[in-house]
Motif scaffolding. Structure first.
Motif, mmCIF file in Angstrom:
data_model
loop_
_atom_site.group_PDB
_atom_site.id
_atom_site.type_symbol
_atom_site.label_atom_id
_atom_site.label_comp_id
_atom_site.label_asym_id
_atom_site.label_seq_id
_atom_site.Cartn_x
_atom_site.Cartn_y
_atom_site.Cartn_z
ATOM 1 N N PRO A 174 110.333 69.231 33.441
ATOM 2 C CA PRO A 174 110.313 67.950 33.503
ATOM 3 C C PRO A 174 109.610 67.119 34.565
ATOM 4 N N GLY A 175 108.176 67.003 34.344
ATOM 5 C CA GLY A 175 107.512 66.273 35.289
ATOM 6 C C GLY A 175 107.195 67.122 36.643
ATOM 7 N N GLU A 176 107.469 68.325 36.463
ATOM 8 C CA GLU A 176 107.174 69.235 37.747
ATOM 9 C C GLU A 176 105.684 69.080 38.402
ATOM 10 N N THR A 177 104.847 69.418 37.295
ATOM 11 C CA THR A 177 103.460 69.179 37.756
ATOM 12 C C THR A 177 102.926 67.827 38.388
ATOM 13 N N GLY A 178 103.567 66.746 37.454
ATOM 14 C CA GLY A 178 103.163 65.388 38.041
ATOM 15 C C GLY A 178 103.843 65.256 39.642
ATOM 16 N N ASP A 179 105.127 65.718 39.634
ATOM 17 C CA ASP A 179 105.464 65.405 41.015
ATOM 18 C C ASP A 179 104.685 66.259 42.023
ATOM 19 N N PHE A 180 104.277 67.628 41.787
ATOM 20 C CA PHE A 180 103.527 68.604 42.807
ATOM 21 C C PHE A 180 102.373 67.643 43.060
ATOM 22 N N LEU A 181 101.666 67.017 42.005
ATOM 23 C CA LEU A 181 100.222 66.390 42.228
ATOM 24 C C LEU A 181 100.458 65.015 43.156
ATOM 25 N N PHE A 182 101.586 64.210 42.504
ATOM 26 C CA PHE A 182 101.412 62.954 42.944
ATOM 27 C C PHE A 182 102.730 62.538 44.087
ATOM 28 N N ARG A 183 103.701 63.432 43.907
ATOM 29 C CA ARG A 183 104.937 63.331 44.692
ATOM 30 C C ARG A 183 105.181 64.697 45.199
ATOM 31 N N PRO A 184 104.400 64.966 46.052
ATOM 32 C CA PRO A 184 104.633 66.382 46.715
ATOM 33 C C PRO A 184 105.911 66.966 47.436
ATOM 34 N N GLY A 185 106.522 65.702 48.183
ATOM 35 C CA GLY A 185 107.738 65.838 48.847
ATOM 36 C C GLY A 185 108.901 65.742 48.378
ATOM 37 N N ARG A 186 109.020 65.501 47.168
ATOM 38 C CA ARG A 186 109.838 64.828 46.219
ATOM 39 C C ARG A 186 110.984 65.982 45.919
ATOM 40 N N ARG A 187 110.431 67.024 45.531
ATOM 41 C CA ARG A 187 111.369 68.222 45.085
ATOM 42 C C ARG A 187 111.410 69.340 46.472
ATOM 43 N N PRO A 188 112.638 69.778 46.481
ATOM 44 C CA PRO A 188 112.701 70.879 47.598
ATOM 45 C C PRO A 188 112.328 72.035 47.069
ATOM 46 N N ARG A 189 112.306 72.294 45.732
ATOM 47 C CA ARG A 189 111.607 73.516 45.481
ATOM 48 C C ARG A 189 111.242 73.159 43.916
ATOM 49 N N TYR A 190 110.496 74.301 43.336
ATOM 50 C CA TYR A 190 109.987 74.124 41.846
ATOM 51 C C TYR A 190 110.399 75.241 41.023
ATOM 52 N N ARG A 191 110.441 75.240 39.828
ATOM 53 C CA ARG A 191 111.096 76.251 39.068
ATOM 54 C C ARG A 191 109.744 76.836 38.634
ATOM 55 N N HIS A 192 108.624 76.425 38.684
ATOM 56 C CA HIS A 192 107.491 77.162 38.234
ATOM 57 C C HIS A 192 106.949 78.077 39.449
ATOM 58 N N GLN A 193 106.704 79.141 39.331
ATOM 59 C CA GLN A 193 106.747 79.985 40.501
ATOM 60 C C GLN A 193 105.527 79.874 41.194
ATOM 61 N N LEU A 194 104.429 79.585 40.645
ATOM 62 C CA LEU A 194 103.082 79.417 41.459
ATOM 63 C C LEU A 194 103.278 77.997 42.145
ATOM 64 N N LEU A 195 103.996 77.098 41.540
ATOM 65 C CA LEU A 195 103.913 75.774 42.358
ATOM 66 C C LEU A 195 104.865 75.954 43.561
ATOM 67 N N ASP A 196 105.915 76.727 43.343
ATOM 68 C CA ASP A 196 107.036 77.065 44.343
ATOM 69 C C ASP A 196 106.279 77.869 45.560
ATOM 70 N N ALA A 197 105.246 78.757 44.906
ATOM 71 C CA ALA A 197 104.679 79.884 45.992
ATOM 72 C C ALA A 197 103.555 78.750 46.824
ATOM 73 N N TRP A 198 102.959 77.978 46.297
ATOM 74 C CA TRP A 198 102.105 76.823 47.075
ATOM 75 C C TRP A 198 103.061 76.197 48.070
ATOM 76 N N ARG A 199 104.439 75.930 47.719
ATOM 77 C CA ARG A 199 105.236 75.164 48.546
ATOM 78 C C ARG A 199 105.581 75.885 50.054
ATOM 79 N N ARG A 200 106.071 77.123 49.596
ATOM 80 C CA ARG A 200 106.361 78.289 50.529
ATOM 81 C C ARG A 200 105.366 78.738 51.444
#
Length: 499
Positions: A174-200
């Motif tokens: 639900p909106g993970e990719t949108g949060d990643f692009l436009f609200r990068p600090g909103r989520r402490p972690r991502y369910r999608h492995q690639l998005l979370d790998a970028w964060r880590r």
């Protein structure tokens, strides 16, 4: 496209001019990329292309759109799509429908980075009509993994999403990719492995090798990782081209070996030829068997149903100094000639192929750009064998002596072979900015632009229209067929590997 040709069939003289214009543009769209060539600057190339695109779009709009169905290069395909969308007001409703199908089919074949770059240009130009937004939304919806694009093409996806007001979100994400692009600090972690790998990866070195190679390079530099160690860890994440490009950096010292993790036989023929030419003579000689096998396998695949059907074939192949190309297109003309050599070998009847290099060399695996261009002498040598087909692969700058090839071909066609027992065609891989076309050798000898040797059989078919023997109606009918096949997904041709 079925009715498109009627608008330009206004008479014999007009037909001839229209056909010449169409063939001139097709040659340019196949060979020119707006980059520096051996004899012209990048500025001259771009200026020449700008004029051609504008001229053909205004005078032959439907033919201009139909070029998307031909084997033109990606640079000109993007230019055509941009031109059609920017000038939507000039098109009829029928033209818009045909153009929409052609644009969608062509965008699906383009590398994603080029498409995202096109979307950024359209947004900058304020091209925001309903058709453009629909095309962009459909292309984005067809992407297999939006999260991957968000990481690898972040700026491009953000620009496109803003332009079409794209909403992210769906079942399980639900909106993970949108949060990643436009609200990068909103989520402490991502369910999608690639998005979370970028964060880590910002603070954890172990997450770097979970990212796409081009993204991971920046993080590796930030963490101070040694280049050799980083490349070895990234091998499983690299595309085939990325592994080839970094092969020398992953090898110890100057010990450059063929990659053991890549099957060279599945590479496209011209790209494989470029790779072979990038190797030193010692490496080519050491791995002669493997490289020759890979080139012949790729050539047989490119020949397809035409293999062995061309009878006796003679080829004049240009390996003169000008085949070195330029800094932007290094060794490209020579690579096309090398790839054509192996393809023509596959197209000819068994044992009925005669290759003649302008340098006089006989070892195709060790060719290098060297010396003048004695095309006339080599053409004479080829015609002495009485081939069914003579194929000349050259930039057309015959200079040893100048003009001999054209004179030989003129006399051969008018005096010695008026019945055209030998089919002669000139394949030119270099766009001549001053002439708005590829350089021709002789009147009556068809010349077609070529960028990838794999397209040679199809380009020979196009080249026959330049002879004036098949008629303009046949040319337009050919374009109609290509459009129908292309939009229905039947057009042959492998997808280019993504960089």
């Amino acid at each position: 496209m079925a009715t498109s040709t009627e608008t330009i069939r206004t008479g014999t003289g007009a037909d001839l001019v229209a056909a010449e214009d169409v063939l001139l543009f097709v040659n340019a769209a196949i060979t020119a990329t707006g980059q520096r060539e051996f004899r012209s600057t990048a500025y001259q190339q771009r200026l020449s292309l700008d004029f051609l695109h504008e001229y053909v779009r205004v005078n032959y709009r439907r033919v201009y759109a139909a070029a998307l169905a031909l084997d033109i290069n990606d640079h000109n395909a993007v230019r055509i799509v941009q031109g059609l969308l920017e000038s939507a007001a000039d098109a009829t409703a029928e033209e818009k429908r045909t153009e929409g199908r052609l644009i969608a089919a062509r965008l699906a074949k383009l590398p994603p980075q080029r498409v995202y770059r096109l979307f950024r240009v359209l947004r900058g130009a304020k091209v925001n009509n309903r058709r453009t937004r629909a095309i962009m939304r459909d292309w984005l919806a067809a992407r297999p993994d939006p999260a991957h694009d968000a990481v690898k093409y972040r700026a491009g996806l953000k620009t496109a999403a803003r332009h079409v007001h794209l909403r992210f979100g769906g079942p399980g994400e639900p909106g993970e990719t949108g949060d990643f692009l436009f609200r990068p600090g909103r989520r402490p972690r991502y369910r999608h492995q690639l998005l979370d790998a970028w964060r880590r990866a910002h603070y954890e070195q172990g997450a770097v090798d979970k990212l796409p190679f081009t993204v991971a390079e920046g993080f590796a530099a930030r963490h101070g990782m040694k280049r050799e160690v980083f490349l070895e860890r990234m091998v499983p994440r690299m595309t085939r081209l990325e592994r080839l490009r970094t092969q020398g950096q992953r090898s110890a010292g100057n010990d450059v070996r063929l990659p053991t993790d890549i099957d060279l036989t599945v590479m496209p023929l011209t790209r494989l030829a470029l790779y072979v030419l990038s190797l030193g003579f010692e490496v080519r000689g050491l791995h002669r068997k493997e490289l020759t096998h890979a080139l012949r396998t790729a050539a047989r695949r490119a020949a397809g149903p035409h293999a062995g059907s061309w009878g006796r074939v003679a080829a004049v192949l240009d390996d003169s100094y000008s085949s070195s190309g330029s800094g932007e297109k290094r060794r490209r003309p020579l690579a096309v000639a090398l790839a054509c050599h192996f393809l023509l070998e596959a197209l000819a009847a068994p044992g009925a192929y005669i290759p003649l290099w302008t340098s006089g060399g006989t070892d195709p695996l060790l060719v290098r750009p060297w010396g003048p261009t004695p095309l006339g002498t080599r053409v004479l040598d080829a015609l002495e064998h009485g081939p069914d087909r003579l194929v000349i692969v050259s930039d057309g700058w015959d200079n040893a002596p100048p003009g001999l090839a054209g004179e030989v071909l003129r006399v051969w066609r008018t005096r010695l072979d008026p019945d055209r027992r030998t089919a002669v065609v000139h394949m030119n891989p270099v766009y001549d900015a001053d002439g708005f076309d590829v350089r021709h050798l002789a009147q009556g000898v068809p010349t077609a632009g070529i960028r990838d040797a794999e397209d040679l059989p199809a380009l020979v078919e196009i080249a026959q229209f330049a002879e004036g023997r098949t008629g303009t109606a046949a040319l337009y009918a050919y374009l109609d067929r290509q459009v129908a096949r292309f939009v229905s997904g039947e057009k042959a041709g492998a997808h280019r590997e993504q960089a």
